[in-house]
Scaffold this motif. Structure first.
Motif, PDB file in Angstrom:
ATOM      1  N   THR A 368     -16.439 -52.212   2.036  1.00  0.00           N
ATOM      2  CA  THR A 368     -15.245 -51.523   1.530  1.00  0.00           C
ATOM      3  C   THR A 368     -14.556 -50.705   2.617  1.00  0.00           C
ATOM      4  N   PHE A 369     -15.275 -50.376   3.702  1.00  0.00           N
ATOM      5  CA  PHE A 369     -14.728 -49.640   4.837  1.00  0.00           C
ATOM      6  C   PHE A 369     -15.666 -49.889   6.005  1.00  0.00           C
ATOM      7  N   SER A 370     -15.126 -49.861   7.245  1.00  0.00           N
ATOM      8  CA  SER A 370     -15.976 -50.154   8.403  1.00  0.00           C
ATOM      9  C   SER A 370     -15.821 -49.096   9.489  1.00  0.00           C
ATOM     10  N   ILE A 371     -16.868 -49.000  10.322  1.00  0.00           N
ATOM     11  CA  ILE A 371     -16.813 -48.173  11.522  1.00  0.00           C
ATOM     12  C   ILE A 371     -17.232 -49.028  12.715  1.00  0.00           C
ATOM     13  N   THR A 372     -16.683 -48.719  13.878  1.00  0.00           N
ATOM     14  CA  THR A 372     -17.039 -49.428  15.101  1.00  0.00           C
ATOM     15  C   THR A 372     -17.175 -48.406  16.213  1.00  0.00           C
ATOM     16  N   THR A 383      -7.540 -49.517  19.198  1.00  0.00           N
ATOM     17  CA  THR A 383      -6.857 -49.803  17.926  1.00  0.00           C
ATOM     18  C   THR A 383      -7.628 -50.906  17.212  1.00  0.00           C
ATOM     19  N   PRO A 384      -8.699 -50.556  16.499  1.00  0.00           N
ATOM     20  CA  PRO A 384      -9.509 -51.579  15.835  1.00  0.00           C
ATOM     21  C   PRO A 384      -8.719 -52.320  14.763  1.00  0.00           C
ATOM     22  N   ILE A 385      -9.048 -53.614  14.589  1.00  0.00           N
ATOM     23  CA  ILE A 385      -8.404 -54.444  13.570  1.00  0.00           C
ATOM     24  C   ILE A 385      -9.226 -54.377  12.293  1.00  0.00           C
ATOM     25  N   LEU A 386      -8.532 -54.294  11.172  1.00  0.00           N
ATOM     26  CA  LEU A 386      -9.207 -54.195   9.874  1.00  0.00           C
ATOM     27  C   LEU A 386     -10.069 -55.413   9.586  1.00  0.00           C
ATOM     28  N   ASN A 387     -11.222 -55.172   8.997  1.00  0.00           N
ATOM     29  CA  ASN A 387     -12.006 -56.259   8.439  1.00  0.00           C
ATOM     30  C   ASN A 387     -11.261 -56.753   7.199  1.00  0.00           C
ATOM     31  N   GLU A 390     -10.415 -54.895   3.544  1.00  0.00           N
ATOM     32  CA  GLU A 390     -10.690 -53.466   3.608  1.00  0.00           C
ATOM     33  C   GLU A 390      -9.422 -52.704   3.987  1.00  0.00           C
ATOM     34  N   ALA A 391      -9.354 -51.446   3.576  1.00  0.00           N
ATOM     35  CA  ALA A 391      -8.153 -50.637   3.807  1.00  0.00           C
ATOM     36  C   ALA A 391      -8.203 -49.859   5.104  1.00  0.00           C
ATOM     37  N   GLY A 392      -9.399 -49.674   5.681  1.00  0.00           N
ATOM     38  CA  GLY A 392      -9.481 -48.859   6.886  1.00  0.00           C
ATOM     39  C   GLY A 392     -10.681 -49.178   7.740  1.00  0.00           C
ATOM     40  N   ILE A 393     -10.582 -48.823   9.024  1.00  0.00           N
ATOM     41  CA  ILE A 393     -11.699 -48.939   9.959  1.00  0.00           C
ATOM     42  C   ILE A 393     -11.583 -47.783  10.945  1.00  0.00           C
ATOM     43  N   LEU A 394     -12.702 -47.114  11.220  1.00  0.00           N
ATOM     44  CA  LEU A 394     -12.725 -45.965  12.117  1.00  0.00           C
ATOM     45  C   LEU A 394     -13.441 -46.343  13.405  1.00  0.00           C
ATOM     46  N   GLY A 395     -12.780 -46.095  14.529  1.00  0.00           N
ATOM     47  CA  GLY A 395     -13.383 -46.331  15.833  1.00  0.00           C
ATOM     48  C   GLY A 395     -13.855 -45.030  16.451  1.00  0.00           C
ATOM     49  N   LEU A 396     -15.082 -45.038  17.002  1.00  0.00           N
ATOM     50  CA  LEU A 396     -15.646 -43.858  17.654  1.00  0.00           C
ATOM     51  C   LEU A 396     -15.568 -44.033  19.160  1.00  0.00           C
ATOM     52  N   GLY A 397     -14.920 -43.084  19.838  1.00  0.00           N
ATOM     53  CA  GLY A 397     -14.823 -43.141  21.287  1.00  0.00           C
ATOM     54  C   GLY A 397     -16.026 -42.501  21.957  1.00  0.00           C
ATOM     55  N   SER A 398     -16.057 -42.568  23.284  1.00  0.00           N
ATOM     56  CA  SER A 398     -17.168 -41.990  24.034  1.00  0.00           C
ATOM     57  C   SER A 398     -17.123 -40.468  23.979  1.00  0.00           C
ATOM     58  N   VAL A 399     -18.295 -39.853  24.087  1.00  0.00           N
ATOM     59  CA  VAL A 399     -18.400 -38.393  24.124  1.00  0.00           C
ATOM     60  C   VAL A 399     -18.480 -37.964  25.584  1.00  0.00           C
ATOM     61  N   ALA A 400     -17.603 -37.055  25.985  1.00  0.00           N
ATOM     62  CA  ALA A 400     -17.561 -36.621  27.385  1.00  0.00           C
ATOM     63  C   ALA A 400     -17.425 -35.102  27.459  1.00  0.00           C
ATOM     64  N   ARG A 401     -18.005 -34.522  28.513  1.00  0.00           N
ATOM     65  CA  ARG A 401     -17.872 -33.081  28.745  1.00  0.00           C
ATOM     66  C   ARG A 401     -16.523 -32.837  29.422  1.00  0.00           C
ATOM     67  N   ARG A 402     -15.706 -31.975  28.788  1.00  0.00           N
ATOM     68  CA  ARG A 402     -14.372 -31.696  29.318  1.00  0.00           C
ATOM     69  C   ARG A 402     -14.030 -30.213  29.163  1.00  0.00           C
ATOM     70  N   PRO A 403     -13.128 -29.733  30.014  1.00  0.00           N
ATOM     71  CA  PRO A 403     -12.604 -28.381  29.786  1.00  0.00           C
ATOM     72  C   PRO A 403     -11.823 -28.363  28.464  1.00  0.00           C
ATOM     73  N   TRP A 404     -12.123 -27.370  27.614  1.00  0.00           N
ATOM     74  CA  TRP A 404     -11.551 -27.357  26.261  1.00  0.00           C
ATOM     75  C   TRP A 404     -11.355 -25.910  25.817  1.00  0.00           C
ATOM     76  N   GLU A 405     -10.310 -25.658  25.090  1.00  0.00           N
ATOM     77  CA  GLU A 405     -10.089 -24.310  24.571  1.00  0.00           C
ATOM     78  C   GLU A 405     -11.108 -24.023  23.470  1.00  0.00           C
ATOM     79  N   HIS A 406     -11.858 -22.920  23.652  1.00  0.00           N
ATOM     80  CA  HIS A 406     -12.881 -22.552  22.677  1.00  0.00           C
ATOM     81  C   HIS A 406     -12.919 -21.034  22.568  1.00  0.00           C
ATOM     82  N   LYS A 407     -12.600 -20.526  21.373  1.00  0.00           N
ATOM     83  CA  LYS A 407     -12.575 -19.087  21.106  1.00  0.00           C
ATOM     84  C   LYS A 407     -11.697 -18.346  22.098  1.00  0.00           C
TER      85      LYS A 407
END
Length: 453
Positions: A368-372, A383-387, A390-407
């Motif tokens: 009913t929904f997919s992740i990649t 830009t993943p293509i729908l199975n 199904e109405a939606g598919i979520l793509g997960l990108g790589s996790v990287a350490r970056r300078p980011w605004e925090h508090k």
């Protein structure tokens, strides 16, 4: 009396299958329900059990052939429940009460057996071939068989078609290779390690790893042509159908997942959870299930034939998996009812089966929904293509350490990008954005999951 075994309907509604390899040869004696061939449909590699006991008279197709459902695969001499008189290498005849009928589609169901039929045992010659039967060896003087290095196990070693081909190219008998993992599946690394120990080389000429998995071009050729078959053909057809049927819209959201990474690290250090391997993928799957409950339009289907929008009140979560045979999307049924640990275990199991090439067709239906997760390849967004369906598919990108605004300050944080594609017939931009924000809120602060239902 001879019996023809025709390619049965494998229960998928598919018109044909590609013959991957024969597990028997002409002249071999087979028992009822012994696996005799591997075939690849548009969805999976399947082992075919024999519906007859007898001697293989003729193999009507070669590996690589596409066989239509109903075509004769193999002819048996002395087929049927009563097999021909057993030669010296055949297993003893079964007791009358243990004989069974075939259990393939179109052949009827088999009663329960007290023992599983086995391939006849053989031993391996030093050159990697196999021909001497166990019964013959048992009757021979001990000094006549000293040079035989190892007896084959009763069952064919577990591995994938590419690994079997790689071993064959090196002239290695897989029965001599020990699996390094706990699953008992022989991998390419296991074959390479064995080859290094015994100094094995390709039977004809040295070959690179790439040459072991792709057709070698002829001298002077400027291109290599590979037939479009099996899973890759099915995937291509499905993706084209999806791209030209559902109007795709993609949206992206880059988020701070430092708290999720800390949670994952703490769970990995928890001895009570040892062996479960809870990672970012499992946390994202849980976040998706929670977000779909709040945004049901992403968990729906456009039914053109009925002229209806079908909204699902459960989540069958598809998990895209890259395999040697192409991309497949096995499904976790009722993922919304699972705990984080159960989701992690289900994802791990699906991935392992997918890599072995043994994902059953039924396991890839009803999503009913997919992740990649293209982040495992170091990719930040896509830009993943729908199975299809199904109405939606979520793509997960790589996790990287970056300078980011925090508090109010700049700090190094764990950052990733979420990529959501959805069917604009079912989901408008506001609904898609709300869903993505809900998923992000859990990944940014997993504790928020306690507030969602």
């Amino acid at each position: 009396m001879s019996q023809d075994f025709r390619l049965p309907d494998l229960g998928e509604g598919l018109p044909d299958a590609e013959l991957v390899q024969w597990l028997v040869a002409e002249g071999d004696t087979v028992s009822l329900n012994q696996n005799i061939a591997e075939v690849e449909t548009a969805k999976a590699v399947i082992e075919l059990p024999s519906p007859f006991a007898g001697v293989v008279g003729k193999l009507h197709h070669a590996a690589g052939d596409t066989v239509e459902v109903g075509e004769v695969l193999v002819t048996f001499d002395g087929g049927g429940d009563a097999a021909a008189p057993a030669p010296v290498h055949e297993a003893p005849a079964e007791p009358e009460e243990e004989k069974a009928t075939p259990n393939l589609v179109g052949y009827g169901a088999a009663p329960r057996r007290s023992a599983r039929p086995q391939r006849r045992a053989r031993v391996a010659r030093g050159d990697g071939s196999s021909a001497v039967d166990t019964a013959v060896l048992e009757a021979a003087p001990h000094d006549a068989i000293v040079e035989q290095p190892l007896e084959r196990p009763l069952e064919r070693p577990r591995s994938t078609p590419p690994v079997r081909k790689f071993a064959k190219d090196l002239g290695i008998d897989l029965a001599l290779v020990e699996a390094s993992g706990v699953t008992g599946l022989i991998t390419r690394a296991d074959v390479e390690a064995y080859a290094a120990r015994v100094g094995a080389a390709p039977a004809e000429a040295p070959a690179t790893a790439a040459a072991a998995s792709t057709p070698a071009p002829r001298s002077g050729d400027r291109v290599t042509r590979t037939p479009i078959r099996g899973v890759r053909k099915h995937t291509a057809e499905a993706m084209v159908r999806s791209a030209f049927t559902a109007p795709h819209v993609s949206t992206f959201h880059t988020i701070d997942v430092t708290k999720t990474m800390r949670l994952v690290a703490s769970l990995k250090a928890d001895r009570s959870l040892e062996g479960h391997r809870i990672g970012v993928m499992a946390v994202a799957a849980k976040a998706v299930c929670l977000a779909l409950g709040r945004n049901p339009s992403l968990n729906a289907k456009w039914d053109d034939a009925a002229g209806e929008i079908v909204e699902h009140h459960y989540v069958n979560l598809g998990v895209a998996a890259a395999t040697d045979r192409g991309l497949i999307v096995p499904v976790i049924p009722d993922a919304d009812a699972m705990t984080l640990v159960e989701l992690a275990d289900a994802i791990r199991e699906l991935a392992g089966v997918a890599r072995s090439g043994k994902t059953p067709p039924a396991a890839m239906m009803g999503g009913t929904f997919s992740i990649t997760n293209f982040g495992v390849f170091g990719i930040e967004a896509g830009t993943p293509i729908l199975n299809p369906g199904e109405a939606g598919i979520l793509g997960l990108g790589s996790v990287a350490r970056r300078p980011w605004e925090h508090k109010g300050k700049i700090a190094l944080r764990d950052v990733m990008t979420l990529s959501l594609s959805f069917d604009h017939r079912l989901v408008d931009g506001a609904e898609g954005s709300r869903f993505l924000v809900d998923v992000a809120s859990v990944l940014e602060d997993p504790g928020r999951a306690l507030l969602m239902r």
